[in-house]
Scaffold this active site. Structure first.
Site, PDB file in Angstrom:
ATOM      1  CG  ASP A 168      -1.896   1.071   1.325  1.00  0.00           C
ATOM      2  OD1 ASP A 168      -1.874   1.927   0.428  1.00  0.00           O
ATOM      3  OD2 ASP A 168      -2.699   1.075   2.276  1.00  0.00           O
ATOM      4  CG  ASP A 185      -9.415   3.865   1.677  1.00  0.00           C
ATOM      5  OD1 ASP A 185      -8.594   4.228   0.822  1.00  0.00           O
ATOM      6  OD2 ASP A 185      -9.102   3.394   2.768  1.00  0.00           O
TER       7      ASP A 185
END
Ligand code: GAL
Length: 419
Positions: A158, A218
């Site tokens: 990430d 997200d």
């Protein structure tokens, strides 16, 4: 001519599983994995940092017994928060938290493997990860070897928090370094390059051996929140819109990731923002992620699923669209006044069609195999993949009544005249 063909085959074979520097734009590297979109579960949306060995074992057990593993879910992925230390990697080693994971991570992967499943883990290319734990910067080879020694099968790597504004060349370099380090372990670890859609990662990720990449920020637990919740989060429809035009970049081994499924969170996640969605909306979300060949990573608490949610997550006819070997994501073929038609070509020559009603009232939506799918078929069978029912043979456009926020999903198959 044959000599040239043999040379190309040798070049490609050499590039696959090679840790040597290559020119990705020309040949590319590949780990040969994820020929269909990865399916499984990830800890983040529901549990955030509140994860531990007991939860992971119980989740594996739940998947083994509730029909999810049988339906194709096999990755059980630890997201951020498994690490022992918060703070910069230069100050701390990368180790598992001994309180949360008293038997270590290998114990978990052994357990997952004993049930025919796989274990995933999380790290990032910065000094710290998004939640502030030690990252992998400068330790890529060492960490890849560590993950392989633990029997890890999937890595979510990430860069969102550490490389949000980094130039493309830097982002390419950090993901490429980890990809090569993973391939060098020869373990076969699927690589998710999580970069929130902040650069055109889909243009170069496949050539770097990356198996999935997030297309947007997200997801929140919302179907259609006005704007971006907290100025950041994407709801289901935002993510769907983000994917329009990106379909051509996905295919066997490399997938657009629409983020983890929010099915079954019901607005109750301790960490993820969002009001939750209705059963119909969660089903629409699941159907469209399947149609778009997104990885299907459930994120609700699998120990406590209600029967409707379980039925949604385990619909084998919808999952078959996602796991089709042709690996062609659906295209949005029509969009007018909130009524949309998506179509996905399947390996057996049939097509999947989604009729989505984004509006607030029930509407009729029609699709035509000629106009929408450009097919020369004169007759076709229509099957409803939520009712699990053949609806008949048609030679005219098909019309369905679609309630607010529903997506009707059909599989249409040509019927030859001599049948
Ligand atoms: C975010 C990522 C989330 C989750 C989180 C962990 O950047 O988008 O999916 O992994 O980091 O800290």
């Amino acid at each position: 001519m044959w000599r040239n063909a043999i040379l190309v085959v040798l070049l490609l074979a050499g590039a696959a599983f090679s840790a040597e520097p290559v020119t990705p734009a020309k040949v590319g590297i590949s780990n040969g994995l994820a020929l269909t979109p990865p399916m499984g579960w990830s800890s983040w949306n529901n549990f955030a940092e509140d994860i531990n060995e007991q939860l992971m074992i119980a989740t594996i057990d739940a998947m083994a017994s509730n029909g999810m593993h049988a339906a194709g879910y096999d990755y059980v992925n630890l997201d951020d928060g498994w690490q022992r230390y918060k703070g910069a990697r230069k100050d701390h080693p990368l180790e598992a938290d001994p309180i949360k994971f008293p038997h270590g991570i290998k114990y978990l992967s052994d357990y997952a493997h004993s049930k025919g499943m796989k274990l995933g883990i999380y790290s990032g290319p910065g000094q710290t990860t998004c939640a502030g734990y030690t990252g992998s910067e400068g330790h890529e080879k060492e960490d890849a070897a560590l993950f392989a020694s633990w029997g890890i099968d999937h890595l979510k790597y990430d860069s969102c928090c550490s490389h949000k504004d980094a130039p493309d060349e830097v982002v390419k370099s950090v993901f490429g370094t980890m990809s090569k380090a993973l391939i060098a372990t020869k373990r076969g670890i699927v690589l998710h390059a999580c970069h929130c859609g902040w650069s055109n990662i889909w243009e170069w990720a496949p050539a770097l051996g990356i198996n999935q990449w997030r297309i947007g920020q997200d997801i929140s637990d919302d179907f259609d929140y006005p704007g971006n919740r907290e100025g950041y989060y994407f709801d289901v429809l935002d993510m769907l819109d983000r994917g329009v035009g990106l379909e051509k970049y996905a295919g066997p081994g490399h997938w657009n990731d629409y983020d983890m499924l929010i099915v079954g969170l019901d607005g109750k996640s301790k960490d993820l923002v969002g009001a939750g969605a209705s059963n119909v909306e969660y089903r629409t979300h699941f159907s469209l992620w399947a149609m778009e060949d997104s990885p299907l990573l459930a994120s609700a608490d699998l120990r406590n699923l209600d029967s409707y949610t379980l039925e949604t997550l385990t619909n084998k006819e919808v999952i078959a669209l996602n796991q089709d070997p042709l690996g062609k994501p659906a295209h949005r073929v029509r969009s007018k006044d909130g009524l949309q038609v998506f179509a996905k070509e399947m390996a057996d020559g049939s097509w999947a069609v989604a009729l989505l009603n984004r509006g607030s009232t029930t509407e009729d939506i029609t699709f035509s195999v000629h106009k929408d799918l450009s097919l020369p078929w004169t007759k076709y069978q229509v099957r409803d993949l939520w009712k699990h029912k053949d609806l008949g043979v048609y030679d005219i456009p098909y019309t369905a009544e679609v309630i607010s926020h529903e997506a009707k999903i059909f599989r249409v198959t040509e019927v030859k005249d001599n049948k």
